[in-house]
Design a protein around this motif. Structure first.
Motif, PDB file in Angstrom:
ATOM      1  N   ARG A 235       1.603  -0.141   4.138  1.00  0.00           N
ATOM      2  CA  ARG A 235       1.393  -1.413   4.808  1.00  0.00           C
ATOM      3  C   ARG A 235      -0.048  -1.512   5.295  1.00  0.00           C
TER       4      ARG A 235
ATOM      5  N   THR B 200       2.297  -9.787  -6.405  1.00  0.00           N
ATOM      6  CA  THR B 200       1.154 -10.506  -5.847  1.00  0.00           C
ATOM      7  C   THR B 200      -0.167 -10.213  -6.545  1.00  0.00           C
TER       8      THR B 200
ATOM      9  N   GLN C  85      -3.390  -7.508  -0.154  1.00  0.00           N
ATOM     10  CA  GLN C  85      -2.828  -7.257  -1.486  1.00  0.00           C
ATOM     11  C   GLN C  85      -3.859  -6.611  -2.405  1.00  0.00           C
TER      12      GLN C  85
ATOM     13  N   LYS D 145      -3.851 -12.259   3.800  1.00  0.00           N
ATOM     14  CA  LYS D 145      -2.800 -11.664   2.980  1.00  0.00           C
ATOM     15  C   LYS D 145      -3.358 -11.224   1.629  1.00  0.00           C
TER      16      LYS D 145
ATOM     17  N   VAL E 254       1.279  -4.863  -7.840  1.00  0.00           N
ATOM     18  CA  VAL E 254       1.727  -4.809  -6.448  1.00  0.00           C
ATOM     19  C   VAL E 254       2.932  -5.721  -6.280  1.00  0.00           C
ATOM     20  N   ARG E 255       3.997  -5.178  -5.724  1.00  0.00           N
ATOM     21  CA  ARG E 255       5.155  -5.983  -5.339  1.00  0.00           C
ATOM     22  C   ARG E 255       5.257  -5.911  -3.824  1.00  0.00           C
ATOM     23  N   ASP E 256       5.179  -7.054  -3.200  1.00  0.00           N
ATOM     24  CA  ASP E 256       5.035  -7.109  -1.751  1.00  0.00           C
ATOM     25  C   ASP E 256       6.300  -6.675  -1.021  1.00  0.00           C
TER      26      ASP E 256
ATOM     27  N   HIS F 185      -3.962  -3.072  -1.486  1.00  0.00           N
ATOM     28  CA  HIS F 185      -2.829  -2.356  -2.081  1.00  0.00           C
ATOM     29  C   HIS F 185      -3.108  -2.034  -3.549  1.00  0.00           C
TER      30      HIS F 185
END
Length: 224
Positions: free
Chosen positions: A69, A216, A156, A152, A202-204, A159
């Motif tokens: 996170r 995302t 992402q 956001k 990436v999958r949120d 990530h």
């Protein structure tokens, strides 16, 4: 994430990311996303995070064993130099300034960061996107069918860069990191085709703005 971990067992952990966003001359959306991704990688490859006796090593290990996170905050005025005084890694890129901080429990965020605003960081993009840097660099593309704020989107991209660092082909990753971990945010890419060819996706987690499992961002490395 370790298989026996239940997020209800203890406070969630996160990496805090702070974007300098002055009212008079705010950075643009794309530059913030690129700078954030680079900052994440530079922190994770910093000697303090990788050396056996590195002061951030255990915190990074503990965080990466959980849900990955990131929390994006904004700072302006005196709040930015105050944040700079805390341990972390700052990246300046194309007018954007972003500082990444070692991860830790959400319940123990330093007060200098906890008071910074999380929601509402939404910046305009540049009229003309910047060209890709010289290889090697990472390409990150955001899902054009998903609407998210700059804060956001920056998380992402962070990530995606982290997944690329951990899961990419070793030779490619080494060249990318050795070259400064530069990032190019691609626009108007053929999304469906790129998803099939991307190294990571990436999958949120669904904490904010989008439903859990939403794809995302995707990323890959260009070496030449």
């Amino acid at each position: 994430m370790r298989p026996d971990y239940d997020p209800r067992d203890d406070p969630p952990w996160a990496m805090q990311l702070v974007v300098r966003a002055e009212k008079a001359e705010p950075p643009n959306h794309g530059a913030v996303c690129e700078a954030t991704a680079t900052a994440v990688v530079r922190l994770l490859t910093d000697p303090r995070a990788v050396e056996p006796d590195g002061e951030w090593r255990e915190a990074v290990r503990e965080w990466e064993s959980r849900r990955i996170r990131k929390v994006t905050r904004r700072a302006r005025g005196v709040r930015w130099p105050q944040a700079q005084e805390l341990p972390g890694v700052t990246v300046e890129h194309a007018g954007a300034q972003v500082r990444a901080f070692p991860p830790g429990p959400m319940s123990e965020v330093p007060p200098e960061l906890a008071k910074l605003q999380v929601a509402g960081l939404d910046l305009a993009d540049a009229e003309e996107p910047s060209p890709p840097p010289e290889p090697p660099y990472a390409v990150i593309a955001l899902n054009p069918d998903v609407t998210i704020t700059t804060g956001k989107a920056a998380a992402q991209c962070g990530h995606a860069a982290q997944l690329l660092l951990r899961q990419g082909r070793r030779k490619d990753v080494k060249a990318w990191v050795d070259g400064g971990a530069r990032v190019h945010l691609a626009r108007d890419v053929p999304w469906d085709r790129c998803v099939k060819n991307a190294t990571v996706a990436v999958r949120d987690g669904g904490f904010t703005e989008v439903p859990p499992g939403t794809m995302t961002a995707i990323a890959w490395i260009v070496r030449k």
